[in-house]
Motif scaffolding. Sequence first.
Motif, PDB file in Angstrom:
ATOM      1  N   PRO A   1      -3.848   7.331  -3.432  1.00 10.51           N
ATOM      2  CA  PRO A   1      -3.559   6.021  -2.829  1.00 10.51           C
ATOM      3  C   PRO A   1      -3.272   4.995  -3.918  1.00 10.51           C
ATOM      4  CG  PRO A   1      -5.915   6.336  -2.885  1.00 10.51           C
ATOM      5  CD  PRO A   1      -5.302   7.611  -3.433  1.00 10.51           C
TER       6      PRO A   1
ATOM      7  N   THR B   1      -5.530   1.619  -8.357  1.00 12.17           N
ATOM      8  CA  THR B   1      -6.092   2.681  -7.532  1.00 12.17           C
ATOM      9  C   THR B   1      -7.560   2.799  -7.936  1.00 12.17           C
ATOM     10  OG1 THR B   1      -5.850   4.983  -6.776  1.00 12.17           O
ATOM     11  CG2 THR B   1      -5.497   4.563  -9.124  1.00 12.17           C
TER      12      THR B   1
ATOM     13  N   ALA C   1       1.349   5.662  -0.739  1.00 12.17           N
ATOM     14  CA  ALA C   1       0.838   7.009  -1.012  1.00 12.17           C
ATOM     15  C   ALA C   1       1.750   7.584  -2.085  1.00 12.17           C
ATOM     16  CB  ALA C   1       0.860   7.869   0.247  1.00 12.17           C
TER      17      ALA C   1
ATOM     18  N   VAL D   1       0.875  -1.173   0.000  1.00 16.86           N
ATOM     19  CA  VAL D   1       0.000   0.000   0.000  1.00 16.86           C
ATOM     20  C   VAL D   1       0.909   1.218   0.000  1.00 16.86           C
ATOM     21  CG1 VAL D   1      -1.778   1.293   1.215  1.00 16.86           C
ATOM     22  CG2 VAL D   1      -1.832  -1.210   1.228  1.00 16.86           C
TER      23      VAL D   1
END
Length: 206
Positions: A65, A84, A36, A34
């Motif tokens: 994200p 995403t 950013a 995961v």
Amino acid sequence: MKKAAWLAALLALSALGFVTGNAMAQESPWQVRVRADYLKPANKSDAVGGVGASDTLHINGKTIPELDISYFFTPNWAAELVLTYPQEQDVSLDGKKIGTFKHLPPTLTAQYHFMPQATFSPYVGAGLNYTRISSVNLLGGAASQDKDSWGLAVQAGLDYKLDKNWSLNLDVKKLQIRSDVFAGGERISRVKIDPWLMGVGVGYRF
């Protein structure tokens, strides 16, 4: 006969235990990350109005994200699917916002991990990006865009292992995303989004 049967059973159990132990000792081929990501468009669009015009379309940068699913075919080679949800971007002309659109850019890359067993494991990758463009609202509906885009993708990154399963990740990708913009049935510009994606995140190896 009984001794032979017991011996055969014991050998079978020993072999099963050996195989199971080896299978458990091996790493799972699946990894999930995961991240950013900061999406920074190249903004090298053709000038609106053709030759001699100076106004170009600009797409805003934003943090998005990202979910990545990797499968390791060998300790060094892996495939990664980058996902995403549809992202909305602002479009500006001469510093003024003229509308928005959404894009969904799943990307598939093949990766080579240089030192997969080391604490610091760098990698590089290359692959293909498909972007689906939707919810286009430019110039109050007077302008439209292509509905999709195919392009190349390249990446480089680094995994820092925290333990057997968890790791920290730094990743940089360059995607090729382009779309023609139309108004009155004529093409008025070609938007070269071609973004950099600079990300940080965590990974889990099953």
